[in-house]
Scaffold this active site. Structure first.
Site, mmCIF file in Angstrom:
data_model
loop_
_atom_site.group_PDB
_atom_site.id
_atom_site.type_symbol
_atom_site.label_atom_id
_atom_site.label_comp_id
_atom_site.label_asym_id
_atom_site.label_seq_id
_atom_site.Cartn_x
_atom_site.Cartn_y
_atom_site.Cartn_z
ATOM 1 N N ASP A 103 -9.869 -9.105 3.458
ATOM 2 C CA ASP A 103 -10.347 -10.395 2.945
ATOM 3 C C ASP A 103 -10.672 -11.248 4.157
ATOM 4 O OD1 ASP A 103 -10.597 -13.038 2.156
ATOM 5 O OD2 ASP A 103 -8.642 -13.156 1.159
ATOM 6 N N ASP A 140 7.968 8.503 -6.468
ATOM 7 C CA ASP A 140 9.185 9.281 -6.217
ATOM 8 C C ASP A 140 9.574 9.317 -4.748
ATOM 9 O OD1 ASP A 140 7.153 10.764 -5.169
ATOM 10 O OD2 ASP A 140 7.527 12.579 -6.336
ATOM 11 N N HIS A 156 -6.556 -5.951 -1.937
ATOM 12 C CA HIS A 156 -7.308 -6.095 -0.691
ATOM 13 C C HIS A 156 -7.556 -7.560 -0.345
ATOM 14 C CE1 HIS A 156 -8.857 -1.638 -0.950
ATOM 15 N NE2 HIS A 156 -7.555 -1.729 -0.742
ATOM 16 N N SER A 172 8.006 10.340 -2.332
ATOM 17 C CA SER A 172 7.561 11.544 -1.618
ATOM 18 C C SER A 172 6.857 11.181 -0.315
ATOM 19 C CB SER A 172 6.638 12.385 -2.501
ATOM 20 O OG SER A 172 5.566 11.591 -2.996
ATOM 21 N N HIS A 231 0.391 4.397 -2.497
ATOM 22 C CA HIS A 231 0.174 5.780 -2.056
ATOM 23 C C HIS A 231 1.336 6.699 -2.445
ATOM 24 C CE1 HIS A 231 -3.298 5.294 1.052
ATOM 25 N NE2 HIS A 231 -3.484 4.552 -0.032
ATOM 26 N N ASP A 232 2.503 6.129 -2.711
ATOM 27 C CA ASP A 232 3.589 6.937 -3.255
ATOM 28 C C ASP A 232 3.289 7.274 -4.716
ATOM 29 O OD1 ASP A 232 6.031 8.224 -3.694
ATOM 30 O OD2 ASP A 232 7.088 6.347 -4.136
ATOM 31 N N ARG A 254 0.816 -1.209 0.000
ATOM 32 C CA ARG A 254 0.000 0.000 0.000
ATOM 33 C C ARG A 254 0.856 1.268 0.000
ATOM 34 N NH1 ARG A 254 -3.402 2.607 4.447
ATOM 35 N NH2 ARG A 254 -5.025 3.757 3.331
ATOM 36 N N ASN A 310 -3.486 8.996 4.694
ATOM 37 C CA ASN A 310 -2.283 8.352 5.233
ATOM 38 C C ASN A 310 -2.176 8.393 6.757
ATOM 39 O OD1 ASN A 310 -1.386 7.797 2.633
ATOM 40 N ND2 ASN A 310 -0.200 9.696 2.470
HETATM 41 C C1 HEM Z 1 -9.469 1.234 -5.679
HETATM 42 C C2 HEM Z 1 -9.338 2.173 -4.795
HETATM 43 C C3 HEM Z 1 -8.821 1.909 -3.415
HETATM 44 C C4 HEM Z 1 -9.383 2.364 -2.272
HETATM 45 C C5 HEM Z 1 -10.604 3.241 -2.148
HETATM 46 C C6 HEM Z 1 -8.594 1.843 -1.174
HETATM 47 C C7 HEM Z 1 -8.839 2.114 0.154
HETATM 48 C C8 HEM Z 1 -8.201 1.488 1.209
HETATM 49 C C9 HEM Z 1 -8.520 1.694 2.588
HETATM 50 C C10 HEM Z 1 -9.554 2.672 3.117
HETATM 51 C C11 HEM Z 1 -7.730 0.874 3.319
HETATM 52 C C12 HEM Z 1 -7.721 0.735 4.847
HETATM 53 C C13 HEM Z 1 -6.889 1.848 5.466
HETATM 54 C C14 HEM Z 1 -7.097 1.989 6.936
HETATM 55 O O1 HEM Z 1 -8.226 1.815 7.400
HETATM 56 O O2 HEM Z 1 -6.126 2.319 7.643
HETATM 57 C C15 HEM Z 1 -6.908 0.146 2.399
HETATM 58 C C16 HEM Z 1 -5.977 -0.805 2.752
HETATM 59 C C17 HEM Z 1 -5.123 -1.406 1.865
HETATM 60 N N1 HEM Z 1 -5.008 -1.111 0.522
HETATM 61 FE FE1 HEM Z 1 -6.309 -0.062 -0.584
HETATM 62 N N2 HEM Z 1 -7.586 1.092 -1.681
HETATM 63 C C18 HEM Z 1 -7.672 1.103 -3.038
HETATM 64 C C19 HEM Z 1 -6.799 0.511 -3.929
HETATM 65 C C20 HEM Z 1 -5.642 -0.138 -3.551
HETATM 66 C C21 HEM Z 1 -4.560 -0.479 -4.436
HETATM 67 C C22 HEM Z 1 -4.508 -0.120 -5.926
HETATM 68 C C23 HEM Z 1 -3.624 -1.133 -3.688
HETATM 69 C C24 HEM Z 1 -2.288 -1.695 -4.092
HETATM 70 C C25 HEM Z 1 -1.814 -1.731 -5.319
HETATM 71 C C26 HEM Z 1 -4.144 -1.207 -2.331
HETATM 72 C C27 HEM Z 1 -3.536 -1.862 -1.297
HETATM 73 C C28 HEM Z 1 -4.026 -1.892 -0.001
HETATM 74 C C29 HEM Z 1 -3.498 -2.775 1.029
HETATM 75 C C30 HEM Z 1 -2.452 -3.850 0.832
HETATM 76 C C31 HEM Z 1 -4.178 -2.460 2.215
HETATM 77 C C32 HEM Z 1 -3.935 -3.052 3.608
HETATM 78 C C33 HEM Z 1 -2.778 -2.291 4.270
HETATM 79 C C34 HEM Z 1 -2.394 -2.750 5.662
HETATM 80 O O3 HEM Z 1 -2.911 -3.716 6.187
HETATM 81 O O4 HEM Z 1 -1.524 -2.064 6.236
HETATM 82 N N3 HEM Z 1 -5.350 -0.564 -2.287
HETATM 83 N N4 HEM Z 1 -7.202 0.548 1.114
#
Ligand code: HEM
Ligand SMILES: *[C@@H]1O[C@H](CO)[C@@H](O)[C@H](O)[C@H]1NC(C)=O
Ligand SMILES: *[C@@H]1O[C@H](CO)[C@@H](O)[C@H](O)[C@H]1NC(C)=O
Ligand SMILES: *[C@@H]1O[C@H](CO)[C@@H](O)[C@H](O)[C@H]1NC(C)=O
Ligand SMILES: *[C@@H]1O[C@H](CO)[C@@H](O)[C@H](O)[C@H]1NC(C)=O
Ligand SMILES: *[C@@H]1O[C@H](CO)[C@@H](O)[C@H](O)[C@H]1NC(C)=O
Ligand SMILES: *[C@@H]1O[C@H](CO)[C@@H](O)[C@H](O)[C@H]1NC(C)=O
Length: 317
Positions: free
Chosen positions: A237, A73, A192, A75, A65-66, A61, A93
């Site tokens: 998941d 980069d 996810h 950042s 976010h980078d 993630r 973040n």
């Molecule tokens: C499609 C739009 C996306 C949205 C709206 C989204 C939103 C989120 C949110 C809200 C969380 C939980 C954050 C928290 O509650 O602290 C999350 C976790 C995560 N996201 Fe996304 N995400 C998106 C796409 C992606 C993409 C493209 C990736 C990677 C290429 C990604 C990888 C992850 C991972 C691995 C987690 C778990 C992180 C952890 O357990 O520390 N997400 N995402």
């Protein structure tokens, strides 16, 4: 005279080719300058995941976010100071992204092996790939040669990273703004399949949406009340949160996506068919995920003499 113009033309074309290559990432960018890079990153990621399984998701993630904020980069790695506000405390973040210490540790090992050569942005791209592979997901070749930014933007982080409240059309246009397709959106959302989210991120979906399995919503409501407990965590998941597989998509078919944005991908619209495909065909998911990661990792890198190679990923040299 004609041969003079010919030579000039050849030189012009050659310099254009050199220029184009300087702006292009290459997997063997460091092969002579830092041959130990790959094993150092891989070992650092493995050690971190053995200590805490979730950190692999966090590193993936962090790279996302980078890349979504003015390109890949590094950042996001810059710390706030009294005179500088960066991305770490931006809305998507703050209290959410993690994994900075892992990147620091890997970077210091890389600096010992080859001082001043490898960018933090490249280390992050490699760490994301190695995390996915270690957790059972697909591999891909990471193009290298990114350089690190000398600045960061909290406002760009606030606006460029998609929020879980977005509907399908807003998700599609957010990804399109970064040069990513609808297929990339669905495949990359498969990230996810690993990791956790906070109550504050999934609260609106479990209380306000109708497209969620009733007993799934109820069990989440018991740990995530209407107010308070904002930081309580739940797996993205529900079946295998530490294994990279296609069960995320199977969950969506059963109305068991954790975030509003997750379930938007399967709610009677244009992306339903892709979700169904990935739910039944793991190989297709892995293939499209790897392709999408390469595209995402290539968003607006700083190359050539732009930016710098940070010595400490947290601050500009
Ligand atoms: C499609 C739009 C996306 C949205 C709206 C989204 C939103 C989120 C949110 C809200 C969380 C939980 C954050 C928290 O509650 O602290 C999350 C976790 C995560 N996201 Fe996304 N995400 C998106 C796409 C992606 C993409 C493209 C990736 C990677 C290429 C990604 C990888 C992850 C991972 C691995 C987690 C778990 C992180 C952890 O357990 O520390 N997400 N995402
Ligand atoms: C191990 O993981 C914990 C969180 O579970 C973290 O606080 C700690 O810094 C990690 N230690 C190492 C050596 O990575
Ligand atoms: C980030 O989170 C901390 C701790 O919850 C909070 O004190 C701070 O105000 C937040 N920063 C921003 C910019 O929202
Ligand atoms: C970004 O979001 C944070 C947290 O919501 C807010 O405090 C801050 O004012 C926003 N900053 C910018 C520059 O948009
Ligand atoms: C999606 O959200 C956008 C922005 O909030 C809104 O303008 C649009 O009407 C919504 N689209 C659908 C189909 O709900
Ligand atoms: C549900 O929607 C209502 C009306 O839009 C809103 O006031 C409320 O804050 C939402 N609840 C949650 C938990 O998001
Ligand atoms: C999902 O689709 C149903 C049926 O079209 C619709 O009523 C509902 O508003 C949608 N839910 C969300 C959260 O978009």
């Amino acid at each position: 005279m004609a041969s003079y113009y010919l030579i000039l033309l050849v030189l012009l074309v050659a310099s254009a080719v050199v220029e184009a290559n300087a702006n292009k990432l290459s997997p063997d960018f460091y092969s002579s300058k830092c041959p130990k890079l790959f094993p150092i990153v891989k070992k650092g990621v493995k050690k971190a995941i053995r200590n805490e399984t979730r950190i692999g998701a966090s590193l993936l993630r962090l790279h996302f976010h980078d890349c979504f904020v003015n390109g890949c980069d590094a950042s996001i790695l810059l710390d706030d100071t009294s005179s500088f506000i960066g991305e770490k405390t931006a809305a998507p973040n703050n209290n959410s992204v993690r994994g900075f210490e892992v990147i620091d540790k890997i970077k210091s090992k890389v600096e010992k092996a080859c001082p001043g050569v490898v960018s933090c942005a490249d280390i992050l791209a490699l760490a994301a790939r190695d995390s996915v592979v270690y957790l059972g997901g697909p591999a891909w070749e990471v193009g290298l040669g990114r350089r690190d930014s000398t600045t960061a933007s909290r406002s760009a982080a606030n606006t460029s990273i998609p929020a879980p409240s977005l509907n399908l059309s807003a998700l599609i246009s957010n990804f399109a703004n970064h040069g990513l397709s609808v297929k990339d959106l669905v495949a990359l959302s498969g990230s996810h399949t690993i990791g956790l989210a906070r109550c504050t991120s999934f609260r609106p979906h479990i209380y306000n949406d109708s497209n969620i399995d009733a007993s799934f919503a109820k069990s989440l409501q018991s740990k995530c009340p209407r107010s308070g407990n904002d930081n309580v965590l739940a797996p993205l998941d529900l079946q295998t949160p530490t294994h990279f597989d296609n069960l995320y998509f199977k969950n969506l078919l059963n109305s068991k996506g954790l975030l509003h944005s997750d379930q938007e991908l399967f709610n009677g619209s244009s992306t339903d068919s892709l979700v169904k495909k990935y739910a039944t065909d793991n190989a297709a998911f892995f293939k499209d995920f790897a392709k999408g990661m390469v595209k995402m990792s290539n968003i607006k890198p700083l190359t050539g003499s732009k930016g710098q190679i940070r010595i400490n990923c947290r601050k500009v040299n």
